[in-house]
Write an enzyme that holds these catalytic residues in place. Sequence first.
Site, short mmCIF file in Angstrom:
data_model
loop_
_atom_site.label_atom_id
_atom_site.label_comp_id
_atom_site.label_asym_id
_atom_site.label_seq_id
_atom_site.Cartn_x
_atom_site.Cartn_y
_atom_site.Cartn_z
N LYS A 1 -7.44 58.80 25.49
CA LYS A 1 -6.60 59.67 26.31
C LYS A 1 -7.33 60.97 26.66
O LYS A 1 -7.26 61.47 27.79
CB LYS A 1 -5.30 59.99 25.57
CG LYS A 1 -4.36 58.81 25.42
CD LYS A 1 -3.11 59.20 24.66
CE LYS A 1 -2.15 58.04 24.49
NZ LYS A 1 -0.95 58.42 23.71
N HIS B 1 -5.73 22.77 28.45
CA HIS B 1 -6.51 22.70 29.68
C HIS B 1 -7.28 23.99 29.93
O HIS B 1 -7.77 24.22 31.02
CB HIS B 1 -5.58 22.41 30.86
CG HIS B 1 -4.74 21.19 30.65
ND1 HIS B 1 -5.20 19.92 30.92
CD2 HIS B 1 -3.48 21.05 30.14
CE1 HIS B 1 -4.24 19.04 30.61
NE2 HIS B 1 -3.20 19.70 30.15
N GLU C 1 -4.39 47.65 17.02
CA GLU C 1 -4.27 49.10 16.91
C GLU C 1 -4.11 49.51 15.46
O GLU C 1 -4.55 50.59 15.05
CB GLU C 1 -3.09 49.60 17.75
CG GLU C 1 -3.06 51.11 17.89
CD GLU C 1 -2.06 51.59 18.92
OE1 GLU C 1 -2.44 51.71 20.10
OE2 GLU C 1 -0.90 51.83 18.55
#
Length: 519
Positions: free
Chosen positions: A450, A347, A318
């Site tokens: 937003k 793994h 950000e």
Amino acid sequence: MFDRFASHLVRVPEIGLTLDVSRMNFSGDYLNAMAGPMGRAFAAMSSLEGGAIANPDEQRMVGHYWLRSPELAPSPALTEEIGRINLAIKEFADRVHQGSIRTPGNERFSQVVAIGIGGSALGPMLLADALGQPKLDRMKIYFVDNTDPDGIARLLEDIGSALSTTMCLVTSKSGGTPETRNGMLLMEQAYRRCGLEFARHAVAITMPGSQLDRVALEQNWLARFPMLDWVGGRTSLFSAVGLLPAELQGLDTAALLRGAALMDVATRQIDVSKNPAAMLALMWYHATGGQGKKDMVVLPYKDRLLLFSRYLQQLVMESLGKELDLEGRVVEQGLTVYGNKGSTDQHAYVQQLRDGIHNFFTVFIRVLDDGGSSLHVEPDITAGDYLHGFWMGTRQALSEKGRESITISIPTVDALQMGSLIALFERAVGFYASLININAYHQPGVEAGKKAAAEVLTLQRRILGILTPEPRTASQLAQALNFVDAEAVYLVLEHLAANGRAMMVASDDPRETTFSSST
């Protein structure tokens, strides 16, 4: 190799942290070549800490460094404000623990639900998981960090009948953050269903005068704590956002702040060879060409640090993911962060890191104290020895293939070390932003997302307003709305139908699928 390790090892003796950059393949003259840009980065950081306007979008200072050293704030009033807030947090938590602040049923509060999103959740979640000790914590802590009703339902199921002794912290700077508001409303509904009054269980952490602050005042919530205009969400961990839940859980916030302050001192040094944040930023610049050309894989070899890479994703991405530089030129900067933990990743994706596409560098977090059991699982070998061996083996395996890595070593995972680690990356982000000439302290892309989400919800209300029992396709409904994006109409209707709020007759071709009202 050992000579290179010894020559470039950065130590912070007051903390016990070391930074090893010897497996980054920078040339012998690289640090000297970067002296000019780094000098400008130091000057920019000094100006920031001195109280300069660092976020021109909002005409505000950026002062998260003052939170752990209030005496450095640019005015006595700010120094006093920080001290007053921290004292109020401590006193409130003490009163809760001692039982002088109780539930309406005259019981002690036993647990906390922290409602927030982004910086209002990731930091507190990291601390709770990294430093929590279930048998020693003063209160159990839960988090609502998304507007997911199913996730909140699962949390409420876990809490069960203990909801009556559960406190809710609602954290939102503006008070209007949709995800936080939704979480609060669903929790409020849960209390009401149990015959409980939400306000008697609620605490607000917000800007004075915000929508949330007004609600908390009008409804007489248990307490209100201020968020500060000059502290951004992703750097708010050392404010009430992080300190209040940590205090309630029973974590050592004094050590947390001390660790951050000690790292701040170490990372103000202008000698790069002794400054871990400057060296870290320079290694990022070297690895990515200063243009984000490689990803940063964060691998802490400790379960307690599982959430560290998630925390860094917001702090780094950000802050650094910006379209424009400080002169307004399009640069599309950024530094992608991902990770999990060692040795789990032995793994998982280490196979690709060693043999696949070379588009990354690795940051290992090495913890010297194993903790837990010292049982010898083999002669002279403990489970912790295995973990350390896997770190060394992975580091060497990557190095053999020319894959670069940085190692940060800390003595143990405690509050002081967590404070120092977070402060280290905060400062490195600031330095790197200066090196690539972008503003690390605003987030126009977040605001754009937003706004787009709000437009979708407005569209949904319009769709519901014209749905009738007559089946129509998404294209027909879009035409009726005079709306050009039939795909968006289809996606909204598909979601509504899945939740029983519209009727859908599906077709193999979405263009032929029809929708009607559910009544």
